[in-house]
Design a protein around this motif. Structure first.
Motif, PDB file in Angstrom:
ATOM      1  N   LEU A 264      53.569   6.120  20.382  1.00  0.00           N
ATOM      2  CA  LEU A 264      54.647   5.171  20.167  1.00  0.00           C
ATOM      3  C   LEU A 264      55.649   5.654  19.126  1.00  0.00           C
ATOM      4  O   LEU A 264      56.840   5.356  19.213  1.00  0.00           O
ATOM      5  CB  LEU A 264      54.076   3.814  19.741  1.00  0.00           C
ATOM      6  CG  LEU A 264      53.313   3.042  20.812  1.00  0.00           C
ATOM      7  CD1 LEU A 264      52.568   1.869  20.202  1.00  0.00           C
ATOM      8  CD2 LEU A 264      54.248   2.545  21.917  1.00  0.00           C
ATOM      9  N   SER A 265      55.174   6.410  18.126  1.00  0.00           N
ATOM     10  CA  SER A 265      56.080   6.798  17.041  1.00  0.00           C
ATOM     11  C   SER A 265      55.998   8.254  16.609  1.00  0.00           C
ATOM     12  O   SER A 265      56.897   8.734  15.934  1.00  0.00           O
ATOM     13  CB  SER A 265      55.837   5.908  15.807  1.00  0.00           C
ATOM     14  OG  SER A 265      56.385   4.627  15.978  1.00  0.00           O
ATOM     15  N   CYS A 266      54.928   8.976  16.969  1.00  0.00           N
ATOM     16  CA  CYS A 266      54.793  10.354  16.506  1.00  0.00           C
ATOM     17  C   CYS A 266      55.295  11.363  17.531  1.00  0.00           C
ATOM     18  O   CYS A 266      56.283  12.056  17.299  1.00  0.00           O
ATOM     19  CB  CYS A 266      53.344  10.666  16.145  1.00  0.00           C
ATOM     20  SG  CYS A 266      53.099  12.367  15.551  1.00  0.00           S
ATOM     21  N   VAL A 267      54.630  11.438  18.661  1.00  0.00           N
ATOM     22  CA  VAL A 267      54.956  12.447  19.664  1.00  0.00           C
ATOM     23  C   VAL A 267      54.415  11.998  21.019  1.00  0.00           C
ATOM     24  O   VAL A 267      53.330  11.428  21.094  1.00  0.00           O
ATOM     25  CB  VAL A 267      54.361  13.826  19.275  1.00  0.00           C
ATOM     26  CG1 VAL A 267      52.853  13.755  19.116  1.00  0.00           C
ATOM     27  CG2 VAL A 267      54.740  14.913  20.274  1.00  0.00           C
ATOM     28  N   HIS A 268      55.174  12.238  22.076  1.00  0.00           N
ATOM     29  CA  HIS A 268      54.673  11.963  23.429  1.00  0.00           C
ATOM     30  C   HIS A 268      55.472  12.789  24.432  1.00  0.00           C
ATOM     31  O   HIS A 268      56.457  12.327  24.997  1.00  0.00           O
ATOM     32  CB  HIS A 268      54.760  10.481  23.777  1.00  0.00           C
ATOM     33  CG  HIS A 268      53.915  10.123  24.971  1.00  0.00           C
ATOM     34  ND1 HIS A 268      54.210  10.547  26.249  1.00  0.00           N
ATOM     35  CD2 HIS A 268      52.756   9.425  25.081  1.00  0.00           C
ATOM     36  CE1 HIS A 268      53.292  10.104  27.085  1.00  0.00           C
ATOM     37  NE2 HIS A 268      52.396   9.427  26.402  1.00  0.00           N
ATOM     38  N   PRO A 269      55.035  14.034  24.657  1.00  0.00           N
ATOM     39  CA  PRO A 269      55.763  14.920  25.577  1.00  0.00           C
ATOM     40  C   PRO A 269      55.251  14.838  27.014  1.00  0.00           C
ATOM     41  O   PRO A 269      55.238  15.835  27.728  1.00  0.00           O
ATOM     42  CB  PRO A 269      55.511  16.297  24.969  1.00  0.00           C
ATOM     43  CG  PRO A 269      54.167  16.179  24.337  1.00  0.00           C
ATOM     44  CD  PRO A 269      53.988  14.751  23.922  1.00  0.00           C
TER      45      PRO A 269
ATOM     46  N   PRO B  80      54.822  13.419   8.015  1.00  0.00           N
ATOM     47  CA  PRO B  80      56.067  14.205   8.087  1.00  0.00           C
ATOM     48  C   PRO B  80      56.360  14.753   9.480  1.00  0.00           C
ATOM     49  O   PRO B  80      57.521  15.031   9.794  1.00  0.00           O
ATOM     50  CB  PRO B  80      55.823  15.347   7.088  1.00  0.00           C
ATOM     51  CG  PRO B  80      54.748  14.849   6.181  1.00  0.00           C
ATOM     52  CD  PRO B  80      53.886  13.951   7.014  1.00  0.00           C
ATOM     53  N   GLU B  81      55.331  14.916  10.308  1.00  0.00           N
ATOM     54  CA  GLU B  81      55.524  15.472  11.644  1.00  0.00           C
ATOM     55  C   GLU B  81      55.998  14.433  12.651  1.00  0.00           C
ATOM     56  O   GLU B  81      56.486  14.784  13.729  1.00  0.00           O
ATOM     57  CB  GLU B  81      54.198  16.083  12.128  1.00  0.00           C
ATOM     58  CG  GLU B  81      54.319  16.887  13.395  1.00  0.00           C
ATOM     59  CD  GLU B  81      53.013  17.561  13.785  1.00  0.00           C
ATOM     60  OE1 GLU B  81      52.865  18.756  13.496  1.00  0.00           O
ATOM     61  OE2 GLU B  81      52.141  16.883  14.356  1.00  0.00           O
ATOM     62  N   ALA B  82      55.876  13.158  12.339  1.00  0.00           N
ATOM     63  CA  ALA B  82      56.230  12.096  13.289  1.00  0.00           C
ATOM     64  C   ALA B  82      57.732  12.083  13.558  1.00  0.00           C
ATOM     65  O   ALA B  82      58.547  12.273  12.653  1.00  0.00           O
ATOM     66  CB  ALA B  82      55.782  10.745  12.761  1.00  0.00           C
ATOM     67  N   PHE B  83      58.096  11.834  14.796  1.00  0.00           N
ATOM     68  CA  PHE B  83      59.503  11.870  15.213  1.00  0.00           C
ATOM     69  C   PHE B  83      60.244  10.597  14.821  1.00  0.00           C
ATOM     70  O   PHE B  83      61.415  10.631  14.445  1.00  0.00           O
ATOM     71  CB  PHE B  83      59.573  12.082  16.724  1.00  0.00           C
ATOM     72  CG  PHE B  83      60.970  12.259  17.238  1.00  0.00           C
ATOM     73  CD1 PHE B  83      61.799  13.246  16.739  1.00  0.00           C
ATOM     74  CD2 PHE B  83      61.458  11.449  18.249  1.00  0.00           C
ATOM     75  CE1 PHE B  83      63.095  13.425  17.206  1.00  0.00           C
ATOM     76  CE2 PHE B  83      62.749  11.614  18.740  1.00  0.00           C
ATOM     77  CZ  PHE B  83      63.569  12.601  18.217  1.00  0.00           C
TER      78      PHE B  83
END
Length: 392
Positions: A334-339, A185-188
């Protein structure tokens, strides 16, 4: 491996983890995101911010980042580490922090990161420009490459040439990551993704398409490290640090001796030796997947398959849900988070898996996790082996 390092196996445990603002968090600064994740991680450990007497943090946007973080959080730590190795920093922070804990220099170390890279007015172009000024790479910058993307595209091209891998194999990595993200649910990014969609997506630096590249998101992550004896008395199931290693062989991609072999071979070896384990013992793997080629390289360099065999290893959903090895179970960069610097999230997802907190994406009976961070253009590598009480 020295006897003293082996004695540190399981000497410290991660007692609290948290994320905040993953995806889009308009209106928040880097510091505000970090502070929210930090407060949540401390609370997750059953501690107060006043209990924190050690801190590890780093940022691409500030060279003296630890100082304003300490001021903002209102703490007065006895141990401070702001070593900046790019995205691997928050995995590399583990072993120095364990030494500080064991020496009695401190009792609770907060490792934290936050970035509003997606939403901030000071955007990606400014970050790249500042890096060129602060971190000149004379042999490469003269040609104005699209860094870091073009560096990884160069590596992917060489890997494909040397081992016969194809863009379809790279696409398998992206599709597997999306498969895990769809359970998180947390994945962007949670929309369905197929091999064909990856292959047909916009090319940005041949052979890497936009779907071969990590997203640009906001987000923050933090974890709290304490001595093992104290962890047993706190509110959450402790996750013990069994091994940790860090290695740097180069800064520029053009200085790599072999574009298909990274310093993860060294960091992984050190982590395995400290833990007394091998890749065969690992139940769940969290790799820094800034680009699809990273996953192939790290699967090989960390011993999950032989050099040149990762393409076959990931075929037919090999690392997707239901595959032979659970890799990047949160959806990865690639799909969840990368800040901007993803390494802290490999630790957080590893801890959540070993605690059994991952809902639909939970890996059954996970007892040992590997978290691996990468920094720069395949420049720094840091590997951690984490385990449950049963693995001590």
């Amino acid at each position: 491996m020295s006897a003293s390092l082996r004695e540190l196996r399981g000497a410290a445990a991660i007692a609290g983890v948290a994320t905040f603002g993953c995806g889009e968090a308009p209106g928040f600064t880097d510091m505000e995101l970090l502070a929210r994740a930090a407060a949540a991680a401390v609370a997750d450990a059953g501690l107060k911010m006043s209990d924190i007497d050690g801190i590890c943090t780093a940022s691409a946007s500030a060279t003296m980042w630890a100082m304003p973080v300490i001021e903002y959080l209102g703490i007065r730590p006895n141990y401070i580490d702001s070593t900046m190795l790019g995205g691997s920093s928050f995995v590399a922070h583990l072993l120095p922090a364990i030494h500080a804990l064991q020496s009695g220099q401190c009792n609770a170390v907060l490792v934290c990161y936050g970035s509003a890279q997606r939403s901030a007015t000071f955007g990606r172009k400014e970050v790249v420009a500042s890096r060129r000024f602060l971190d000149p790479q004379p042999y490469e910058m003269a040609y104005e490459p699209m860094l870091p993307l073009s560096a990884y595209a160069l590596v992917a091209s060489r890997y494909m040439h040397e081992f016969g891998a194809t863009r379809r194999h790279l696409a398998e990595v992206a599709v597997a990551a999306r498969g895990w993200a769809r359970l998180n649910p947390e994945a962007f990014m949670r929309d369905p993704l197929t091999i064909e969609q990856v292959l047909e997506s916009r090319m940005v630096s041949d052979p890497l398409s936009v779907r071969d590249c990590c997203m640009v998101s906001d987000g923050a992550g933090a974890y709290v490290l304490v001595r093992a004896d104290r962890a047993r008395d706190l509110q959450k199931k402790p996750v013990y640090v069994l091994g940790n290693g860090t290695a740097v062989w180069n800064r520029q991609v053009s200085s790599m001796h072999d574009l298909t072999v990274t310093a993860a071979t060294q960091s992984g070896k050190a982590a395995y030796e400290m833990a007394g384990l091998t890749a065969k013992d690992v139940d769940v793997v969290e790799l820094y997947d800034a680009f699809t080629i990273n996953t192939l390289l790290f699967l090989e360099d960390l011993g999950f398959c032989k050099k040149g065999e990762a393409a076959a290893f990931v075929e037919n959903g090999g690392i997707a849900p239901g595959g032979r090895l659970p890799v990047n179970t949160n959806g990865g960069g690639l799909s969840c988070v990368h800040p901007g610097m993803y390494g802290v999230f490999t630790i957080i997802e590893s801890v959540r898996q070993l605690r059994g907190e991952c809902g639909e994406r939970q890996v059954r009976d996970a007892k040992i996790a590997l978290a691996h961070g990468n920094g720069g253009t395949l420049s720094s590598q840091a590997t951690a082996i984490l385990g449950t009480q049963e693995t001590l």
